[in-house]
Design an enzyme around this catalytic site. Structure first.
Site, PDB file in Angstrom:
ATOM      1  CB  SER A  44      24.194   7.836  14.993  1.00  0.00           C
ATOM      2  OG  SER A  44      25.585   8.171  15.373  1.00  0.00           O
ATOM      3  CE  LYS A  45      20.727   9.405  16.849  1.00  0.00           C
ATOM      4  NZ  LYS A  45      20.870   8.110  17.069  1.00  0.00           N
ATOM      5  NE  ARG A  46      26.359   9.558  21.495  1.00  0.00           N
ATOM      6  CZ  ARG A  46      26.996  10.517  22.139  1.00  0.00           C
ATOM      7  NH1 ARG A  46      28.248  11.157  21.777  1.00  0.00           N
ATOM      8  NH2 ARG A  46      26.497  10.848  23.504  1.00  0.00           N
TER       9      ARG A  46
END
Length: 463
Positions: free
Chosen positions: A233-235
RNA sequence: GUCCCGUUCGUCUAGUCAGGCCUAGGACACAGGGUUUUCAUCCCUGCAACAGGGGUUCGAAUCCCCUACGGGACGCCA
């Protein structure tokens, strides 16, 4: 080589709602590779139907990232093309026209202010465990997805879905299919997360009476197991392409790395330029299982490209990295800089850690390595050794590698030891660490004045 | 919960479609050794996998079934 008459048209359809994810970049790369390989067209289409979430900066980033990766598009924003507009927000007329077709065929109906697609089949209601409610479902005929990677996948769509939202904006599934039809898209190469959407899309193709494109669903990119579970995920660290730019990674290395996520060439070669990828890329060789992200592999590939980077290019990247850490500015002595880089080259696998590796060449603000402090400086006799060698270095008229070496050698001869015995302590005194570039060349590049000064400072310190 | 997809060393993978050439190959990582009289380079060596169970077959990592596990989807997001 593929048959030229195939006339391949593939598209990359990012939505400008956030930073470019590594999976998004891979989708772009694979589509681009396929287009270039087959002599087809690579189309960039902007999925900006969600007005709330679109931003100009996200769009700018998409274009910037594509160019950074070296992926040029034949049709799309800035490039134009006969199948435009290439922003979905500007294709309202086309969507209205296609919606009319569905309405004429009795396949669209209004509900709660939105327009829904009507599936064909017997209707019934059922309590749905996931939605925790009674839901209307349809007994449809299953559709078969012909997938280049997975073979035949059979799925059944059982709920009507939204064509046009109540605010008047068309929804994803509808525009996706309409655009693929109206833009003459021949192959849809996208992430596996779309596999279960494909049955919706196939229903739409059927309703329009248009043969669907050829599908290929790429595996997901999963988190490094050390970080967690599930898809990246983007994180997660390493998930965003901009991050690689900021960390001064080489774009060729990033391209190479993402190409290897879920795909590998038949000949097993791993370090591949974009031209070499082009020669080898085949959709059929894409993996079915999810690919795990590995930061170490990324660094390794980056290192491979750093090794063959022309020295002037190397200097360019190094300047960026060192400047952004405030170690140098444009007034830096170019010769000194190049001397340092020559020492560091082939030692570090990323420009990202060049600043930490070389700080002491440029600044007094460098860290003293704790381990080295204990291991080298706290060792019995360290201070004495440093005192012994200092006058001999000070007395040197010439500051060359051989002269420096000779100074150490002489002292060693007198005590019957190896010059090696003094190296670590001197290295620690001048650099604050026990590892780094080749020792003698390093002292030479640092210059006599600095070396002597650091040694004296070390000797003067009470620790 | 339902549906779909998947499962070879810690990781990426070759091999699976056309079963024997696989005592399963490569790469990254890791460990040990060597070189460079430092070192994060380089060289060598090592470690390490066919998820489990049933079948089919003379023979299965490869074909079939089941189980387990992993992933995805189930939005008036894309």
């Amino acid at each position: 080589m593929l048959l030229p008459m195939e006339n391949v048209r593939v598209r990359f359809e990012p939505s400008p709602t956030g930073s470019v994810h590594i999976g998004t970049a891979r989708a772009a790369l694979f589509n681009w590779l396929y287009a270039r390989k087959t002599g087809g067209r690579f189309i960039l289409r902007i999925a900006d139907t969600d007005r709330e979430r679109n931003t100009q900066s996200a769009l700018d980033e998409i274009l910037r990232v594509l160019s950074w990766l070296g992926l040029d598009w034949d049709e799309g924003p800035e490039a134009g093309g006969e199948f435009g507009p290439y922003f979905q927000s500007q294709r309202g007329d086309i969507y209205r026209e296609y919606l009319q077709k569905l309405e004429d065929a009795g396949r669209a109906y209004k509900k709660d202010g939105a327009i829904f697609f009507k599936l064909e089949g017997e209707r019934y209601t059922e309590y749905d465990e996931y939605h925790k409610a009674e839901i209307e479902k349809v007994r449809t005929e299953p559709v078969v997805i012909e997938d280049l990677i997975r073979g035949k996948v059979t799925r059944r769509e059982e709920r009507d879905f939204v064509l046009v939202r109540s605010n008047g904006d068309p929804g994803f599934h509808f525009v996706n299919v309409v655009d693929d039809i109206s833009m003459g898209i021949t192959h849809v190469l996208r992430g596996e997360d779309h596999l279960s959407n494909t049955s919706k899309h196939l229903e739409l193709y059927k309703a329009f009476g248009t043969p669907p494109p050829i599908f290929a669903h790429m595996p997901m990119i999963l988190k490094d197991p050390k970080i967690g579970k599930g898809k990246m995920s983007k994180r997660d660290k390493g998930a965003l392409i901009e991050e690689y730019q900021q960390r001064h990674f080489l774009s060729q290395a990033v391209v190479n790395f993402i190409a290897l996520l879920g795909w590998s060439p038949k000949d097993g070669k791993e370090v591949l330029t974009i031209e070499e990828l082009l020669e080898r890329f085949e959709i059929k060789d894409i993996q079915k299982a999810g690919a795990r992200f590995d930061d170490k592999k990324m660094s390794h590939l980056n290192f491979e490209y750093m090794k063959v980077l022309p020295i002037c290019e190397y200097e360019k990247y190094a300047r960026q990295a060192l400047t952004s850490s405030n170690l140098i500015d444009e007034n830096v002595d170019g010769e000194h800089l190049r001397g340092v880089l020559e020492l560091c080259r082939e030692k570090i696998d990323s420009f990202e850690n060049l600043p930490a590796f070389s700080a002491y060449f440029f600044s007094e603000d460098y860290t003293i390595n704790e381990k080295a402090f204990k291991k080298v400086w706290r060792r019995e006799g360290a201070r004495e050794r440093l005192s012994e060698i200092t006058p001999r270095l000070s007395d040197l008229d010439e500051w060359t590698e051989s002269a420096i070496e000779y100074a150490f050698q002489q002292l060693a001869n007198e005590t019957g030891e190896k010059p090696f015995a003094w190296y670590p302590v001197v290295r620690f005194a001048v650099s604050g660490t026990n590892s780094g570039p080749d020792f003698l060349p390093m002292l030479k590049i640092m210059g006599k004045e600095l070396v002597i000064r650091r040694i004296n400072d070390r000797l003067a310190s009470i620790n």
